[in-house]
Design an enzyme around this catalytic site. Structure first.
Site, mmCIF file in Angstrom:
data_model
loop_
_atom_site.group_PDB
_atom_site.id
_atom_site.type_symbol
_atom_site.label_atom_id
_atom_site.label_comp_id
_atom_site.label_asym_id
_atom_site.label_seq_id
_atom_site.Cartn_x
_atom_site.Cartn_y
_atom_site.Cartn_z
ATOM 1 N N ALA A 189 0.855 -1.185 0.000
ATOM 2 C CA ALA A 189 0.000 0.000 0.000
ATOM 3 C C ALA A 189 0.890 1.235 0.000
ATOM 4 O O ALA A 189 1.835 1.320 0.781
ATOM 5 C CB ALA A 189 -0.906 0.004 1.227
ATOM 6 N N CYS A 190 0.586 2.180 -0.878
ATOM 7 C CA CYS A 190 1.374 3.423 -0.970
ATOM 8 C C CYS A 190 1.299 4.172 0.358
ATOM 9 O O CYS A 190 0.217 4.436 0.889
ATOM 10 C CB CYS A 190 0.836 4.303 -2.077
ATOM 11 S SG CYS A 190 1.533 5.966 -2.051
ATOM 12 N N ILE A 191 2.446 4.528 0.888
ATOM 13 C CA ILE A 191 2.486 5.134 2.225
ATOM 14 C C ILE A 191 1.757 6.479 2.288
ATOM 15 O O ILE A 191 1.031 6.749 3.254
ATOM 16 C CB ILE A 191 3.944 5.258 2.742
ATOM 17 C CG1 ILE A 191 3.952 5.733 4.191
ATOM 18 C CG2 ILE A 191 4.788 6.174 1.862
ATOM 19 C CD1 ILE A 191 5.271 5.527 4.897
#
Lengths: 138, 116, 93, 138, 93, 116
Positions: free
Chosen positions: D83-85
């Site tokens: 998941a993109c931070i």
């Protein structure tokens, strides 16, 4: 038009913060309504709007934390904030009661938001002078 | 291996545009050629004199002005969409190239993507 | 005080299908308040001709359209609250 | 066309479960790719897609839990799910590291999903035979 | 094996502005795969005439359009995987 | 105090339609008159013979068939949108009334809302 003192609003927010402008616009409206001496009867979060009740948002420090801003507003003006239970459970927003019931590893609902059914929306619809909806735009 | 990132949603109402910009900047940071193409209501990103303080957001104009610094190859805008939204040389921010967003344009890129 | 039958609040750009349907369903006795992406109607050639046209100024300013209100009246959030009470009904598109 | 054995996919999911069909379509594709002998290099969640990594979804028992179905798929096939931070922090999706860093009351990331930057997407883009996007529709 | 230059995967209904843009940018050498709400093009009068037209059958079935594929070829997920590799490039709209 | 719930998004791709239905059912459960109006791509909710098992969802057709039992007053569909999507008496599910979705129709309801 009703007497100012008796004017009440139910606000329904269906757009999520950071995906939509809905929570921001709703907060601007709510603040102006309170400033004008009106009462916010309740705020109802529906659909993707339930993400506004998350206790775990950590936007960059130079961006507004809309969940925090909204909980502050609710606390300051003693306005009930209710996330629809069906929308919330599907989207992973739970309080400790639901955490236990569904045996989930954590709870993430930010106080003073509560979780309840669509009946809260129906009641707001009937009792308030106006019910306004804040949807995701484009 | 050049990439075209397309933005067709207007600014401020949704976050996908900002996230598209981050994609382009990220490609550039890894030395991958990237360009931006604004189409439809997305061209409204490119209007001068946006004042977003009143809605508690940062102006996307400022974000976009960082594009050349980050190494974005080009900021393209669909000519017909600009016409629809009354955008011309006088109202567009600097550094935008008007193009016809058609099948031919796409053949210049190995990869084309939206942020959402 | 302005008489408005229904206040239509539109936050979708001219490209959005719901915006087209909204304009179809507005009558001459109604008010149309443009907010969010809806203020882009101020830039599009096809400015809607509702009975009364309003635009939320912080949203218009954000999109660089604060000066372009044409035959639309600029309102702030206080004005939006007042409009929602003046109208007999409110529909949020 | 590349040899079957060397074909790899990066899948990018930008639509949330229950708001969009994106995670379902992506899973159908991923399953078919694996069945055909191809490899999923990684799955990258971006924008609203990060909600797929929530450990707290509790949909009605007669509906599929897409977060659970996806984590099962990732585990079964040893596929990294990232998941993109930046998307995750704005939207309230955090692991224990981020929970501590931002002093948040809980973590809600579902294993085996991880949190990382857009560099993971760039790397997938470069290395994979094909990168496919699964967006919210209408 | 079919030669496809770019495979356009469209999951938006004919009402969505991105669908219109997609059709504008498809060439006769390309393939168009309708998935999700995109399969509603099978019901709309204005069926797009891309070089090659495909529809994801589980999505068409869900929307009651499994029988209506017209000049579109029905594909399942296996077919979608194969198409994405046959094409030189894939664009998801 | 009658309410019109509008649905303009097609089925299965998004959840707002199902959540709109829940709103209408909930009103009815509290003895508040409620009707549904399908417009735009939303009319595709009303097509016969939907088979949603292949995408892991329940058919919305089944949801909708519960409307009269829950006490929903009417299921309305915009005539022109039905034409656009090739929906006629033979392909529409039972119990749908075709209407012109215009300003006059709205005056019949005290409250009109979308689910999202």
């Amino acid at each position: 038009m009703a007497e100012t003192a008796s004017v009440t609003f139910t606000l329904v927010i269906t757009g999520a913060p950071y995906s939509s402008q809905a929570p921001q616009t709703a907060l601007g409206f709510a603040q102006a309504a309170v400033d004008a001496g009106h009462r916010i009867d309740r705020v109802f979060l529906y659909g993707d709007g339930v993400h506004l009740a998350s206790a775990l948002c950590a936007p960059p420090s130079d961006e507004t934390n809309w969940s925090e801003a909204w909980s502050q507003f609710l606390a300051d003006h003693s306005v009930p904030g209710v996330a629809c239970i069906a929308s919330a459970l599907r989207r992973g927003l739970v309080n400790e009661t639901e955490q236990k019931r569904y045996e989930l590893p954590a709870a993430n609902l930010r106080a003073p938001f509560e979780i309840a059914g669509l009946g809260e929306w129906v009641e707001g619809r009937i009792k308030s002078t106006r019910t306004l909806y804040f949807h995701a735009g484009d | 291996m050049s990439t075209l990132i397309m933005i067709d949603q207007p600014p401020y109402g949704a976050w996908t545009g900002r996230e598209a910009l981050d994609m382009a900047f990220s490609l550039a940071a890894f030395d991958q050629p990237a360009s931006l193409l604004f189409t439809g209501a997305g061209v409204n990103w490119l209007r001068q004199a946006q004042e977003a303080g009143g809605i508690g957001q940062k102006s996307v104009e400022k974000n976009l002005s960082a594009a050349p610094i980050f190494g974005i190859e080009a900021i393209l805008a669909d000519r017909s969409a600009c016409n629809t939204y009354g955008l011309d040389e006088n109202s567009l921010i600097e550094g935008v190239t008007l193009v016809d967003a058609d099948a031919v344009l796409l053949t210049n890129y190995d990869h084309t993507a939206f942020a959402g | 005080m302005t008489a408005i039958k229904t206040l239509h609040i539109l936050n979708k750009s001219p490209d959005h299908p719901r915006a087209a349907k909204c304009l179809e369903m507005v009558s001459r006795e109604d008010g149309l308040l443009l907010i969010g992406g809806g203020v882009l109607f101020l830039a599009a050639a096809k400015l809607p001709d509702a009975g009364k046209l309003f635009a939320l100024s912080p949203d218009a300013d954000a999109r660089g359209l604060g000066h372009l209100t044409g035959n639309a009246s600029a309102v702030d959030f206080n004005g939006m609250v007042a409009l929602s009470l003046q109208a007999q009904r409110v529909i949020s598109w």
